[in-house]
Motif scaffolding. Structure first.
Motif, PDB file in Angstrom:
ATOM      1  N   GLY A 207       0.807  -1.220   0.000  1.00  0.00           N
ATOM      2  CA  GLY A 207       0.000   0.000   0.000  1.00  0.00           C
ATOM      3  C   GLY A 207       0.834   1.261   0.000  1.00  0.00           C
ATOM      4  N   TRP A 208       2.102   1.147   0.421  1.00  0.00           N
ATOM      5  CA  TRP A 208       2.974   2.318   0.452  1.00  0.00           C
ATOM      6  C   TRP A 208       3.246   2.860  -0.946  1.00  0.00           C
ATOM      7  CZ3 TRP A 208       8.497   2.341   3.045  1.00  0.00           C
ATOM      8  CH2 TRP A 208       8.817   3.655   3.420  1.00  0.00           C
ATOM      9  N   PHE A 209       3.197   1.999  -1.962  1.00  0.00           N
ATOM     10  CA  PHE A 209       3.423   2.460  -3.330  1.00  0.00           C
ATOM     11  C   PHE A 209       2.282   3.339  -3.823  1.00  0.00           C
ATOM     12  CE2 PHE A 209       6.090  -1.308  -3.004  1.00  0.00           C
ATOM     13  CZ  PHE A 209       7.270  -0.868  -3.575  1.00  0.00           C
ATOM     14  N   ILE A 210       1.137   3.243  -3.175  1.00  0.00           N
ATOM     15  CA  ILE A 210       0.000   4.091  -3.534  1.00  0.00           C
ATOM     16  C   ILE A 210       0.023   5.372  -2.713  1.00  0.00           C
ATOM     17  CG2 ILE A 210      -2.516   4.216  -3.650  1.00  0.00           C
ATOM     18  CD1 ILE A 210      -2.555   1.181  -3.906  1.00  0.00           C
ATOM     19  N   SER A 211       0.102   5.212  -1.393  1.00  0.00           N
ATOM     20  CA  SER A 211       0.073   6.365  -0.502  1.00  0.00           C
ATOM     21  C   SER A 211       0.489   5.921   0.894  1.00  0.00           C
ATOM     22  CB  SER A 211      -1.340   6.960  -0.466  1.00  0.00           C
ATOM     23  OG  SER A 211      -1.511   7.828   0.629  1.00  0.00           O
ATOM     24  N   PRO A 212       1.130   6.787   1.683  1.00  0.00           N
ATOM     25  CA  PRO A 212       1.450   6.415   3.069  1.00  0.00           C
ATOM     26  C   PRO A 212       0.205   6.146   3.899  1.00  0.00           C
ATOM     27  CG  PRO A 212       1.937   8.730   2.662  1.00  0.00           C
ATOM     28  CD  PRO A 212       1.672   8.098   1.335  1.00  0.00           C
ATOM     29  N   TYR A 213      -0.908   6.791   3.544  1.00  0.00           N
ATOM     30  CA  TYR A 213      -2.158   6.571   4.275  1.00  0.00           C
ATOM     31  C   TYR A 213      -2.715   5.176   3.978  1.00  0.00           C
ATOM     32  CZ  TYR A 213      -1.710  11.613   4.693  1.00  0.00           C
ATOM     33  OH  TYR A 213      -1.220  12.874   4.946  1.00  0.00           O
ATOM     34  N   VAL A 214      -2.628   4.770   2.724  1.00  0.00           N
ATOM     35  CA  VAL A 214      -3.037   3.407   2.362  1.00  0.00           C
ATOM     36  C   VAL A 214      -2.123   2.399   3.040  1.00  0.00           C
ATOM     37  CG1 VAL A 214      -3.348   1.797   0.443  1.00  0.00           C
ATOM     38  CG2 VAL A 214      -3.974   4.193   0.160  1.00  0.00           C
ATOM     39  N   PHE A 215      -0.846   2.726   3.128  1.00  0.00           N
ATOM     40  CA  PHE A 215       0.136   1.885   3.813  1.00  0.00           C
ATOM     41  C   PHE A 215      -0.273   1.652   5.268  1.00  0.00           C
ATOM     42  CE2 PHE A 215       4.840   1.850   5.356  1.00  0.00           C
ATOM     43  CZ  PHE A 215       4.784   0.481   5.538  1.00  0.00           C
ATOM     44  N   MET A 216      -0.627   2.721   5.959  1.00  0.00           N
ATOM     45  CA  MET A 216      -1.014   2.603   7.369  1.00  0.00           C
ATOM     46  C   MET A 216      -2.294   1.796   7.539  1.00  0.00           C
ATOM     47  SD  MET A 216      -0.014   6.305   9.057  1.00  0.00           S
ATOM     48  CE  MET A 216      -0.492   7.374   7.687  1.00  0.00           C
ATOM     49  N   VAL A 217      -3.277   2.055   6.675  1.00  0.00           N
ATOM     50  CA  VAL A 217      -4.561   1.356   6.783  1.00  0.00           C
ATOM     51  C   VAL A 217      -4.380  -0.137   6.499  1.00  0.00           C
ATOM     52  CG1 VAL A 217      -6.846   1.115   5.751  1.00  0.00           C
ATOM     53  CG2 VAL A 217      -5.956   3.382   6.274  1.00  0.00           C
ATOM     54  N   LEU A 218      -3.658  -0.474   5.429  1.00  0.00           N
ATOM     55  CA  LEU A 218      -3.455  -1.883   5.082  1.00  0.00           C
ATOM     56  C   LEU A 218      -2.636  -2.617   6.145  1.00  0.00           C
ATOM     57  CD1 LEU A 218      -2.806  -1.954   1.225  1.00  0.00           C
ATOM     58  CD2 LEU A 218      -4.805  -2.763   2.469  1.00  0.00           C
ATOM     59  N   THR A 219      -1.626  -1.944   6.699  1.00  0.00           N
ATOM     60  CA  THR A 219      -0.831  -2.567   7.755  1.00  0.00           C
ATOM     61  C   THR A 219      -1.692  -2.860   8.977  1.00  0.00           C
ATOM     62  OG1 THR A 219       1.182  -1.443   7.014  1.00  0.00           O
ATOM     63  CG2 THR A 219       1.158  -2.269   9.268  1.00  0.00           C
ATOM     64  N   ALA A 220      -2.506  -1.895   9.374  1.00  0.00           N
ATOM     65  CA  ALA A 220      -3.402  -2.105  10.518  1.00  0.00           C
ATOM     66  C   ALA A 220      -4.383  -3.238  10.244  1.00  0.00           C
ATOM     67  CB  ALA A 220      -4.153  -0.808  10.830  1.00  0.00           C
ATOM     68  N   LEU A 221      -4.863  -3.318   9.003  1.00  0.00           N
ATOM     69  CA  LEU A 221      -5.803  -4.380   8.644  1.00  0.00           C
ATOM     70  C   LEU A 221      -5.132  -5.755   8.713  1.00  0.00           C
ATOM     71  CD1 LEU A 221      -8.598  -5.186   7.598  1.00  0.00           C
ATOM     72  CD2 LEU A 221      -7.765  -4.824   5.267  1.00  0.00           C
ATOM     73  N   VAL A 222      -3.907  -5.863   8.199  1.00  0.00           N
ATOM     74  CA  VAL A 222      -3.183  -7.136   8.239  1.00  0.00           C
ATOM     75  C   VAL A 222      -2.918  -7.547   9.689  1.00  0.00           C
ATOM     76  CG1 VAL A 222      -0.990  -8.257   7.691  1.00  0.00           C
ATOM     77  CG2 VAL A 222      -2.142  -6.877   5.965  1.00  0.00           C
ATOM     78  N   ILE A 223      -2.485  -6.602  10.514  1.00  0.00           N
ATOM     79  CA  ILE A 223      -2.231  -6.898  11.928  1.00  0.00           C
ATOM     80  C   ILE A 223      -3.520  -7.329  12.624  1.00  0.00           C
ATOM     81  CG2 ILE A 223      -1.624  -5.868  14.155  1.00  0.00           C
ATOM     82  CD1 ILE A 223       0.793  -6.506  12.503  1.00  0.00           C
ATOM     83  N   PHE A 224      -4.629  -6.690  12.289  1.00  0.00           N
ATOM     84  CA  PHE A 224      -5.922  -7.067  12.877  1.00  0.00           C
ATOM     85  C   PHE A 224      -6.279  -8.506  12.525  1.00  0.00           C
ATOM     86  CE2 PHE A 224     -10.504  -7.569  12.165  1.00  0.00           C
ATOM     87  CZ  PHE A 224     -10.974  -7.358  13.458  1.00  0.00           C
ATOM     88  N   VAL A 225      -6.097  -8.870  11.255  1.00  0.00           N
ATOM     89  CA  VAL A 225      -6.412 -10.239  10.817  1.00  0.00           C
ATOM     90  C   VAL A 225      -5.500 -11.245  11.503  1.00  0.00           C
ATOM     91  CG1 VAL A 225      -6.422 -11.796   8.836  1.00  0.00           C
ATOM     92  CG2 VAL A 225      -7.366  -9.495   8.606  1.00  0.00           C
ATOM     93  N   LEU A 226      -4.206 -10.939  11.565  1.00  0.00           N
ATOM     94  CA  LEU A 226      -3.265 -11.856  12.207  1.00  0.00           C
ATOM     95  C   LEU A 226      -3.548 -11.989  13.702  1.00  0.00           C
ATOM     96  CD1 LEU A 226       0.129 -10.855  10.506  1.00  0.00           C
ATOM     97  CD2 LEU A 226      -1.339 -12.809   9.992  1.00  0.00           C
ATOM     98  N   ALA A 227      -3.868 -10.866  14.348  1.00  0.00           N
ATOM     99  CA  ALA A 227      -4.164 -10.911  15.787  1.00  0.00           C
ATOM    100  C   ALA A 227      -5.428 -11.711  16.060  1.00  0.00           C
ATOM    101  CB  ALA A 227      -4.307  -9.490  16.326  1.00  0.00           C
ATOM    102  N   ARG A 228      -6.413 -11.555  15.200  1.00  0.00           N
ATOM    103  CA  ARG A 228      -7.642 -12.323  15.381  1.00  0.00           C
ATOM    104  C   ARG A 228      -7.357 -13.819  15.266  1.00  0.00           C
ATOM    105  NH1 ARG A 228     -11.373 -14.856  12.480  1.00  0.00           N
ATOM    106  NH2 ARG A 228     -13.540 -14.841  13.198  1.00  0.00           N
ATOM    107  N   ARG A 229      -6.536 -14.213  14.317  1.00  0.00           N
ATOM    108  CA  ARG A 229      -6.225 -15.629  14.143  1.00  0.00           C
ATOM    109  C   ARG A 229      -5.381 -16.173  15.295  1.00  0.00           C
ATOM    110  NH1 ARG A 229      -4.941 -15.981   7.610  1.00  0.00           N
ATOM    111  NH2 ARG A 229      -7.086 -15.556   6.942  1.00  0.00           N
ATOM    112  N   GLN A 230      -4.525 -15.334  15.838  1.00  0.00           N
ATOM    113  CA  GLN A 230      -3.668 -15.781  16.934  1.00  0.00           C
ATOM    114  C   GLN A 230      -4.418 -15.864  18.266  1.00  0.00           C
ATOM    115  OE1 GLN A 230      -0.557 -16.790  17.604  1.00  0.00           O
ATOM    116  NE2 GLN A 230       0.193 -16.830  15.509  1.00  0.00           N
ATOM    117  N   PHE A 231      -5.343 -14.932  18.511  1.00  0.00           N
ATOM    118  CA  PHE A 231      -5.918 -14.814  19.849  1.00  0.00           C
ATOM    119  C   PHE A 231      -7.430 -15.044  19.927  1.00  0.00           C
ATOM    120  CE2 PHE A 231      -2.147 -12.054  19.720  1.00  0.00           C
ATOM    121  CZ  PHE A 231      -1.400 -12.636  20.731  1.00  0.00           C
TER     122      PHE A 231
END
Length: 244
Positions: A207-231
């Motif tokens: 997402g960083w190649f599009i925009s730093p804001y997209v980068f932040m949103v996509l990173t938070a989304l990936v972390i949310f998905v991973l955290a949900r699967r872990q916990f």
């Protein structure tokens, strides 16, 4: 005189902006925080799926003390190694794609020049981002490579676990041999999980190649998905119920 790029369009040669640095810092902090929580950092009481599986790894190897036929154990180790080798090979292809992307910078800049201003970045910034993506896959490859080596060591340690008759003569020595194999297996899994985590986070990085804001949103989304699967996943609930 202002430099010009392809078809007379103005060429941006600026480096990254302050928003880029903030997004990168958030990416690193979320990555480090999630790794700390899932690996069982001090002060974090909720048990992760990874920690639960480590307990089952220990149970599996301790059970091998009670059987002379080790074909089951060797097949499990072979499966773990095969999965690790697959992801190591995948990251090699991803690294090749990163180098190919560096060679296509002009074509990519042409595409981005047709997008709104918020999605544009300079040539230098683009190349730095590709370099960061290359480092991400590099890190992942070394983690998978070392994990493969550790699983290989684990298979050797598994071969050193005494047979049932020998265990009865010196039970403490047999238990020490099993504990060595357990520690090696868990360590190999830790490096494998670190490499896999880097691949998952590379989705947010794109997402960083599009925009730093997209980068932040996509990173938070990936972390949310991973955290949900872990916990909070059904897989974790199944292991908790099985333990009870």
């Amino acid at each position: 005189m202002r430099p010009s790029c392809i078809f007379g369009r103005p060429c941006q040669n600026t480096a990254m902006t302050s928003e880029d640095y903030v997004a990168l810092a958030i990416f690193v902090l979320l990555w480090a925080g999630f790794s700390w929580a899932s690996d069982g950092g001090r002060g974090f009481d909720r048990v992760s799926l990874t920690r639960l599986m480590n307990e089952h790894r220990a149970r599996w190897i301790r059970n091998s003390l009670n059987r002379d036929l080790k074909m089951i154990d060797t097949q499990i180790i072979a499966g773990l190694q095969a999965g690790t080798a697959f992801f190591a090979s995948t990251t090699i292809f991803a690294l090749g794609g990163c180098f190919a992307l560096l060679g296509a910078t002009d074509q990519v800049q042409m595409i981005f020049s047709d997008l709104p201003q918020i999605f544009r970045s300079g040539r230098t910034a683009f190349e730095l981002k590709v370099g960061g993506l290359t480092c991400l896959f590099d890190y992942s490859f070394f983690k998978f490579g070392w994990s493969y080596r550790l699983f290989n060591y684990c298979s050797i340690l598994m071969g050193g676990i005494p047979m049932t008759a020998d265990m009865k003569r010196d039970q403490k020595a047999a238990e020490r041999a099993a504990e060595r194999a357990i520690r090696m297996n868990i360590l190999a899994a830790k490096h494998f999980n670190a490499g896999l985590r880097a691949i998952f986070l590379s989705i947010g990085y794109l997402g960083w190649f599009i925009s730093p804001y997209v980068f932040m949103v996509l990173t938070a989304l990936v972390i949310f998905v991973l955290a949900r699967r872990q916990f909070f996943s059904e897989a974790r609930a199944a292991l908790i119920e099985n333990a009870q």
